[in-house]
Design an enzyme around this catalytic site. Structure first.
Site, PDB file in Angstrom:
ATOM      1  CD1 TRP A 320      -2.844   1.633   0.731  1.00  0.00           C
ATOM      2  CD2 TRP A 320      -1.489   2.274   2.176  1.00  0.00           C
ATOM      3  NE1 TRP A 320      -3.116   2.777   1.281  1.00  0.00           N
ATOM      4  CE2 TRP A 320      -2.456   3.357   2.101  1.00  0.00           C
ATOM      5  CE3 TRP A 320      -0.243   2.608   2.985  1.00  0.00           C
ATOM      6  CZ2 TRP A 320      -2.365   4.525   2.858  1.00  0.00           C
ATOM      7  CZ3 TRP A 320      -0.151   3.962   3.733  1.00  0.00           C
ATOM      8  CH2 TRP A 320      -1.513   4.749   3.402  1.00  0.00           C
ATOM      9  CG  HIS A 321       3.436   2.439   3.344  1.00  0.00           C
ATOM     10  ND1 HIS A 321       2.766   1.451   4.164  1.00  0.00           N
ATOM     11  CD2 HIS A 321       3.529   3.584   4.061  1.00  0.00           C
ATOM     12  CE1 HIS A 321       2.518   2.036   5.274  1.00  0.00           C
ATOM     13  NE2 HIS A 321       2.777   3.093   5.141  1.00  0.00           N
ATOM     14  N   GLY A 322       3.744   1.939  -1.597  1.00  0.00           N
ATOM     15  CA  GLY A 322       4.334   2.375  -2.733  1.00  0.00           C
ATOM     16  C   GLY A 322       4.723   1.280  -3.773  1.00  0.00           C
TER      17      GLY A 322
END
Length: 483
Positions: A320-322
């Protein structure tokens, strides 16, 4: 539009508070419409091109929410379709080029990258859409109301970077008639925590950011000691940056009589990785627990599936973060350390607490370094430089990144500071480190004292606001805007 801008602080926020409560005096629907219009303006100002994506997302999700509410037979399908669409849009905009790059590398292809512009805040409003749809499906929201829905998704304090709010708790506040009138105590509480957040971002996070940026721009010139310090600097930068934003979001919302959930609770006081994740980005942790971990069975299906479910959650968090393998590995390693903590839970209590804290803080630092690095190879190279300790000097260029405009004023006002500055090399760097550690490790979290005002706290808030406002100069982007 960002919280740390003149237009937000001097124009948008006071105008939004005034029009909302004036509108409520006419009719609560008028106040809500002003809030929706202001939130759309806030989002469009930040990213006009993403407004079309937002409108499509809103239309699709509300249409399926209405279908769920008015029918019974196909409810699971009506829930599944919008969830798939939401996740699909997130994957398309955020991970298409990541997939193409890796496909080209693995299969020696030359597929051209897509010219995609990531809609700002898509990771956050996607999760809020999913939370709302599930709440409708579970009948946790009693009344389907398009105005409440639009405010929940578009609400300007949280749309770009959270905190992620539970739709039921949020809408209960929207429907509370007693919260539609201006509350001067809440205005004071909101100004206080907003001021502390502004100070965290502009004075602390942005100063540490300059030092971190210098390090990554001078990979080969930075010494082992430089990198050790830069690792610590990024640990403080990301905390003060994101917790500062969260404070400003909570403060802005409090002025409108709407309480947003806590997002940080002194995370660097944690004595285990599991404890850390109970304190860091709390609203995201709760989201993954509620919508992934528990539906998978949580810890109810034995130790093996508990470990599997935990790893799935942390893998999802990293993803989700990148769109980079660094984030994925970061999530996997946090998951592995969390499982290690769970396995040794009984033994942990017998270990000296300061030692547990030191180990936890060290692990968090090393993994933040991975989070910041451009690649896993770069992370390994930096770690090798640190561990080799071939050069323990601190570069003058790194020290100079901590020279602040206020230095002359402070030295002239407090002669003792000027004396220390002359006697100690890297005085300002040391001062920032001590100040940052004091804030992280000594006082109770700002949110815990949200509705507690004293003469001392308001005096500090005034200093924080004035100092932060002086530091505005130019807008600096928040780290989590990239996610």
């Amino acid at each position: 539009m960002q919280f740390n801008s003149y237009i937000f602080i001097c124009v948008f926020l006071p105008l939004m508070v005034a029009t909302y409560f004036i509108g409520n005096k006419i009719n609560t629907i008028v106040g809500n419409i002003f809030l929706i219009a202001g939130s759309i303006l806030f989002y469009a100002y930040s990213d006009k091109t993403a407004l079309a994506v937002m409108i499509i997302s809103l239309s699709i999700n509300f249409a399926f929410a209405a279908a769920i509410r008015h029918t019974q037979r196909w409810n699971k399908l009506y829930l599944t379709v919008p969830v798939v669409i939401n996740v699909g849009l997130l994957l398309y905009f955020k991970y298409t080029n990541f997939a193409i790059v890796n496909f080209n590398a693995w299969f020696e292809k030359e597929i051209a990258l897509k010219e995609l512009i990531l809609p700002i805040g898509i990771s956050f409003f996607t999760f809020q859409q999913i939370a709302y749809m599930i709440a409708i499906y579970r009948k946790e929201i009693k009344k389907l109301d398009v105005i409440n829905y639009l405010i929940y998704i578009l609400y300007f304090p949280k749309i770009l970077m959270g905190p992620l709010a539970d739709p039921v708790e949020f809408i209960i506040q929207l429907d509370n008639a007693s919260l539609k009138k201006i509350n001067w105590d809440n205005i004071a509480f909101g100004v206080k925590i907003f001021s502390f957040g502004l100070f965290k971002k502009l004075f602390l996070a942005d100063t540490f950011s300059k030092a971190v940026t210098w390090g990554y721009a001078n990979m080969d010139a930075a010494t082992a000691m430089d990198w050790f310090l830069i690792m610590l600097f990024y640990t403080f930068q990301i905390y003060f940056d994101f917790s500062g934003y969260s404070d400003m979001a909570v403060g802005s919302s409090m002025m409108l009589n709407i309480t947003l959930p806590i997002n940080f609770d002194s995370p660097y006081k944690a004595t285990s990785i599991r404890d850390f994740w109970k304190r860091w980005h709390i609203s995201l942790t709760k989201f993954f627990t509620k919508y992934i971990y528990i539906p998978l069975g949580g810890n109810k299906k034995g130790a093996f599936f508990t470990y599997v479910n935990t790893m799935i959650v942390f893998l999802a968090s990293g993803f989700w973060h990148g769109a980079n393998w660094t984030f994925i590995l970061w999530g996997i390693l946090h998951g592995g350390f969390s499982l290690f903590d769970r396995t040794l839970e009984k033994l942990d209590k017998k270990i000296f607490e300061p030692f547990r804290w030191l180990i936890t803080f060290g692990v968090v630092n090393v993994l933040w370094l991975l989070f910041r690095s451009d690649s896993i190879f770069q992370w390994k190279k930096i770690l090798h430089t640190i561990l080799s300790m071939e050069n323990t000097n601190i570069s003058n260029a790194l020290i100079n990144e901590f020279t602040i405009q206020e230095a002359s004023f402070l030295c002239n006002t407090i002669p003792l500071i000027d004396t220390w500055r002359q006697l100690m090399r890297g005085f300002w760097m040391m001062a920032f480190m001590i100040f940052a550690m004091t804030i992280c490790f000594v006082p109770e979290n700002n949110y815990r004292n949200l509705k507690r005002n004293t003469v001392a706290t308001m005096f500090l808030a005034v200093i924080a606001f004035v100092w932060g406002f002086i530091c505005l100069g130019g807008e600096s982007v928040f780290i989590y805007f990239n996610f």
